[in-house]
Design a protein around this motif. Structure first.
Motif, PDB file in Angstrom:
ATOM      1  N   ARG A   1      43.511 -32.603  13.967  1.00  0.00           N
ATOM      2  CA  ARG A   1      42.140 -32.131  14.197  1.00  0.00           C
ATOM      3  C   ARG A   1      41.174 -33.292  14.364  1.00  0.00           C
ATOM      4  N   TRP A   2      41.355 -34.380  13.584  1.00  0.00           N
ATOM      5  CA  TRP A   2      40.453 -35.521  13.731  1.00  0.00           C
ATOM      6  C   TRP A   2      40.764 -36.309  14.996  1.00  0.00           C
ATOM      7  N   LEU A   3      42.037 -36.314  15.399  1.00  0.00           N
ATOM      8  CA  LEU A   3      42.376 -36.962  16.667  1.00  0.00           C
ATOM      9  C   LEU A   3      41.747 -36.206  17.831  1.00  0.00           C
ATOM     10  N   ARG A   4      41.693 -34.889  17.725  1.00  0.00           N
ATOM     11  CA  ARG A   4      41.017 -34.095  18.762  1.00  0.00           C
ATOM     12  C   ARG A   4      39.528 -34.445  18.822  1.00  0.00           C
ATOM     13  N   MET A   5      38.926 -34.627  17.640  1.00  0.00           N
ATOM     14  CA  MET A   5      37.511 -34.983  17.606  1.00  0.00           C
ATOM     15  C   MET A   5      37.281 -36.359  18.238  1.00  0.00           C
ATOM     16  N   LEU A   6      38.156 -37.323  17.931  1.00  0.00           N
ATOM     17  CA  LEU A   6      38.017 -38.655  18.535  1.00  0.00           C
ATOM     18  C   LEU A   6      38.153 -38.580  20.047  1.00  0.00           C
ATOM     19  N   ASP A   7      39.073 -37.751  20.537  1.00  0.00           N
ATOM     20  CA  ASP A   7      39.228 -37.597  21.990  1.00  0.00           C
ATOM     21  C   ASP A   7      37.962 -37.019  22.607  1.00  0.00           C
ATOM     22  N   GLU A   8      37.316 -36.097  21.888  1.00  0.00           N
ATOM     23  CA  GLU A   8      36.090 -35.479  22.409  1.00  0.00           C
ATOM     24  C   GLU A   8      34.954 -36.478  22.493  1.00  0.00           C
ATOM     25  N   ILE A   9      34.742 -37.279  21.440  1.00  0.00           N
ATOM     26  CA  ILE A   9      33.615 -38.222  21.488  1.00  0.00           C
ATOM     27  C   ILE A   9      33.906 -39.375  22.456  1.00  0.00           C
ATOM     28  N   ALA A  10      35.203 -39.729  22.627  1.00  0.00           N
ATOM     29  CA  ALA A  10      35.547 -40.766  23.612  1.00  0.00           C
ATOM     30  C   ALA A  10      35.275 -40.262  25.024  1.00  0.00           C
ATOM     31  N   LYS A  11      35.582 -38.985  25.284  1.00  0.00           N
ATOM     32  CA  LYS A  11      35.327 -38.402  26.610  1.00  0.00           C
ATOM     33  C   LYS A  11      33.843 -38.433  26.942  1.00  0.00           C
ATOM     34  N   ARG A  12      33.011 -38.250  25.937  1.00  0.00           N
ATOM     35  CA  ARG A  12      31.557 -38.308  26.162  1.00  0.00           C
ATOM     36  C   ARG A  12      31.081 -39.734  26.415  1.00  0.00           C
ATOM     37  N   ASN A  13      31.896 -40.704  26.021  1.00  0.00           N
ATOM     38  CA  ASN A  13      31.508 -42.117  26.144  1.00  0.00           C
ATOM     39  C   ASN A  13      32.348 -42.806  27.227  1.00  0.00           C
ATOM     40  N   GLU A  14      32.572 -42.081  28.321  1.00  0.00           N
ATOM     41  CA  GLU A  14      33.309 -42.608  29.471  1.00  0.00           C
ATOM     42  C   GLU A  14      34.711 -43.074  29.088  1.00  0.00           C
ATOM     43  N   GLY A  15      35.340 -42.355  28.146  1.00  0.00           N
ATOM     44  CA  GLY A  15      36.719 -42.623  27.789  1.00  0.00           C
ATOM     45  C   GLY A  15      36.927 -43.685  26.734  1.00  0.00           C
ATOM     46  N   SER A  16      35.872 -44.296  26.226  1.00  0.00           N
ATOM     47  CA  SER A  16      36.000 -45.370  25.239  1.00  0.00           C
ATOM     48  C   SER A  16      35.554 -44.893  23.861  1.00  0.00           C
ATOM     49  N   LEU A  17      36.368 -45.206  22.838  1.00  0.00           N
ATOM     50  CA  LEU A  17      35.965 -44.863  21.490  1.00  0.00           C
ATOM     51  C   LEU A  17      34.880 -45.800  20.970  1.00  0.00           C
ATOM     52  N   VAL A  18      34.953 -47.069  21.311  1.00  0.00           N
ATOM     53  CA  VAL A  18      33.952 -48.032  20.846  1.00  0.00           C
ATOM     54  C   VAL A  18      32.595 -47.674  21.444  1.00  0.00           C
ATOM     55  N   GLY A  19      31.636 -47.445  20.569  1.00  0.00           N
ATOM     56  CA  GLY A  19      30.312 -47.034  21.007  1.00  0.00           C
ATOM     57  C   GLY A  19      30.118 -45.528  21.053  1.00  0.00           C
ATOM     58  N   ALA A  20      31.203 -44.756  20.849  1.00  0.00           N
ATOM     59  CA  ALA A  20      31.100 -43.295  20.873  1.00  0.00           C
ATOM     60  C   ALA A  20      30.302 -42.802  19.673  1.00  0.00           C
ATOM     61  N   LYS A  21      29.568 -41.705  19.866  1.00  0.00           N
ATOM     62  CA  LYS A  21      28.677 -41.170  18.833  1.00  0.00           C
ATOM     63  C   LYS A  21      29.295 -39.945  18.164  1.00  0.00           C
ATOM     64  N   LEU A  22      29.031 -39.804  16.869  1.00  0.00           N
ATOM     65  CA  LEU A  22      29.451 -38.648  16.099  1.00  0.00           C
ATOM     66  C   LEU A  22      28.451 -38.412  14.980  1.00  0.00           C
ATOM     67  N   GLY A  23      28.584 -37.275  14.323  1.00  0.00           N
ATOM     68  CA  GLY A  23      27.760 -36.997  13.150  1.00  0.00           C
ATOM     69  C   GLY A  23      28.606 -37.052  11.897  1.00  0.00           C
ATOM     70  N   VAL A  24      27.984 -37.349  10.759  1.00  0.00           N
ATOM     71  CA  VAL A  24      28.692 -37.343   9.478  1.00  0.00           C
ATOM     72  C   VAL A  24      27.872 -36.540   8.472  1.00  0.00           C
ATOM     73  N   VAL A  25      28.579 -35.753   7.669  1.00  0.00           N
ATOM     74  CA  VAL A  25      27.947 -35.000   6.586  1.00  0.00           C
ATOM     75  C   VAL A  25      28.736 -35.266   5.316  1.00  0.00           C
ATOM     76  N   LEU A  26      28.091 -35.069   4.192  1.00  0.00           N
ATOM     77  CA  LEU A  26      28.713 -35.301   2.897  1.00  0.00           C
ATOM     78  C   LEU A  26      29.341 -34.012   2.385  1.00  0.00           C
ATOM     79  N   ALA A  27      30.656 -34.015   2.197  1.00  0.00           N
ATOM     80  CA  ALA A  27      31.365 -32.832   1.692  1.00  0.00           C
ATOM     81  C   ALA A  27      31.339 -32.834   0.166  1.00  0.00           C
ATOM     82  N   GLN A  28      30.878 -31.753  -0.419  1.00  0.00           N
ATOM     83  CA  GLN A  28      30.879 -31.610  -1.866  1.00  0.00           C
ATOM     84  C   GLN A  28      32.197 -31.055  -2.382  1.00  0.00           C
TER      85      GLN A  28
END
Length: 481
Positions: free
Chosen positions: A283-310
């Motif tokens: 599931r996290w690999l799928r998320m990385l693929d999604e944000i890389a696709k938004r960043n012209e295929g590169s993970l470096v510089g790709a944007k994501l959000g983070v939340v704190l899980a209780q």
């Protein structure tokens, strides 16, 4: 965030009666994860908390049934179980051999409410050997005070579980053997071993369990105050490259305005911190693929959000099925898991500053090591609206929340003032059931008493029904069942 004032009521339920008078020790330090921002709250709410500590015998089928019955009767807001993720996963398909009490606690806990909180409250099993070695080789522990202190803790727990007579018999036989054989060195080594085991397997774990009970109660209160959110969704745990397991019917494109979100165990210490993540779950690999696709295929510089899980709980999709071993489960069902997450709704924007892709040593499966940091260029962290990523990918998407007080259906409340008062009174009550081994009951209760400012509390017991006494100063009621 305003301070919460609560009245703490502890109910001790066990298969056998025991003395509820417990000795005091150092109050555990409760470390609750919170972010800098939360949803707005109106006024301070007073909560009444009832905690039921249920001691069980792991091999007893009657105790396992008792766990289910108490949870179904009480319908608690929180269930804390003496388990960790590793033991939960290893026992989920083999609990009939032993530990059905804990499996019943988890199953009943997630079945009684729409948004349940089931908290795995024990230390990680894989950490225990290192804890034992560290304690045994520590020079400061080889002193009579530590040795006999650990022994006393064990004997008190043993006495509360099995009674005074068996405890006295064990102690008398041990001392008699030492006197007859004149082996006092061997006796000291034996006592030291018991002390080490008692400290790690009982005392230290009692502290952790008590901390997690208070944490669970705090999570329930914050959910009531709408400071936290709870989400439940099903996802595929198969490799991301296996398209056969994706939900093609719902696998639609993700909108650019929806930010993929990663759940953190602990918050960023500062905006300059760089966090290392070793990701191999599909599931996290799928998320990385999604944000890389938004960043012209590169993970470096790709944007994501983070939340704190209780709190996070992951179980197989068929976890609550009866007689799982007799069912014909198709391959896709075996690949599905259910996520139940309680988290802070405040989304911080982050970006990948470095990434390295490799394979796992044994399985050869894909693994990605990423370094992430809070996005210094972004100044639009937000309280989010959350939804599951389409196609049961296994992660959440967030977009800025529009109006904090807007109802989903766009209508106003039609409840009368009396109905609202009754609902508010019911919402001010928090129930928590703690399921642990009998030897842990005394230590957990002692620490809960200290954590709830109940050092001067008194208790009463009855063989036929519960009874209670009230501390006039603290207003605390302790009931033994």
């Amino acid at each position: 965030m305003p301070l919460l004032r609560s009245s703490l009521r502890v109910v001790i339920a066990s298969s056998s009666s025991f003395n509820s008078s417990v000795s005091s020790s150092k109050t555990p330090k409760i470390r609750l994860m919170t972010s800098e921002k939360t949803l707005d709250t109106k006024e301070e709410k007073i909560f009444t908390t009832k905690i039921i500590v249920l001691g069980t015998n792991h091999t007893s089928s009657s105790d396992a049934e008792k766990v289910t019955r108490i949870i179904e009767d009480e319908k608690p807001d929180v269930v804390v179980v003496e388990l960790d993720f590793e033991r939960l996963n290893s026992n989920s398909n083999s609990y009939k051999i032993g530990g059905k009490d804990f499996m019943n606690a988890v199953k009943s806990g997630i079945a009684i409410k729409q948004d349940p909180i089931v908290l795995l409250g024990d230390v990680k099993a894989k950490e225990i050997p290192a804890m034992l070695l560290s304690k045994a080789t520590s020079v400061e522990n080889v002193v009579p005070e530590r040795v006999f202190g650990g022994l006393a803790y064990f004997l008190e727990s043993f006495k509360d579980t099995f009674g005074v007579a068996p405890t006295a018999s064990v102690l008398t036989i041990t001392l008699a053997c030492a006197l007859v054989d004149n082996n006092f060195v061997e006796l000291f080594v034996l006592l030291y071993g018991v002390s080490v085991v008692s400290d790690v397997l009982l005392k230290d774990r009692d502290v952790v369990l008590a901390e997690n009970v208070l944490k669970g109660v705090d999570i329930a209160k914050r959910l009531r105050k709408k400071e936290l959110l709870s989400k439940q969704f099903t996802f595929y745990s198969s490799p991301s490259s296996d398209d056969a397991f994706l939900d093609e019917e719902n696998d639609t494109a993700i909108e650019e305005s929806q930010l993929p979100v990663f759940t953190l165990k602990r918050p960023f210490e500062s905006r300059d911190e760089i966090r290392r993540l070793n990701l191999f779950e599909p599931r996290w690999l799928r998320m990385l693929d999604e944000i890389a696709k938004r960043n012209e295929g590169s993970l470096v510089g790709a944007k994501l959000g983070v939340v704190l899980a209780q709190n996070r709980l992951y179980t197989p999709e068929n976890f609550n099925d009866e007689d799982d071993d007799k069912k014909n489960i198709d391959n896709q069902t075996e690949k599905k898991r259910v996520a139940r997450i309680v988290f802070d709704p405040f989304v911080q924007r982050a970006k990948v500053v470095d990434a390295k892709e490799s394979t796992r040593p044994v399985t050869g499966a894909r693994k990605v090591e990423v370094l992430i940091a809070l996005d210094s260029e972004a100044n639009d962290d937000f309280v989010g609206e959350f939804r599951e990523a389409p196609g049961q990918r296994g992660y959440m998407l967030a977009s800025p929340k529009k109006l904090a007080d807007e109802r989903v259906d766009g209508t106003s409340s039609s409840k009368t003032s009396s109905e609202e008062e009754e609902e508010e009174e019911e919402e001010s009550k928090i129930k928590c059931v703690v399921v642990c081994g009998k030897l842990h009951v005394r230590g957990v209760v002692s620490r809960l008493q200290q954590g709830g400012n109940m050092n001067n509390s008194r208790s009463g017991s009855s063989s036929s029904s519960s009874s209670s006494s009230r501390d006039s100063d603290s207003g605390v009621v302790i009931v033994t069942m």
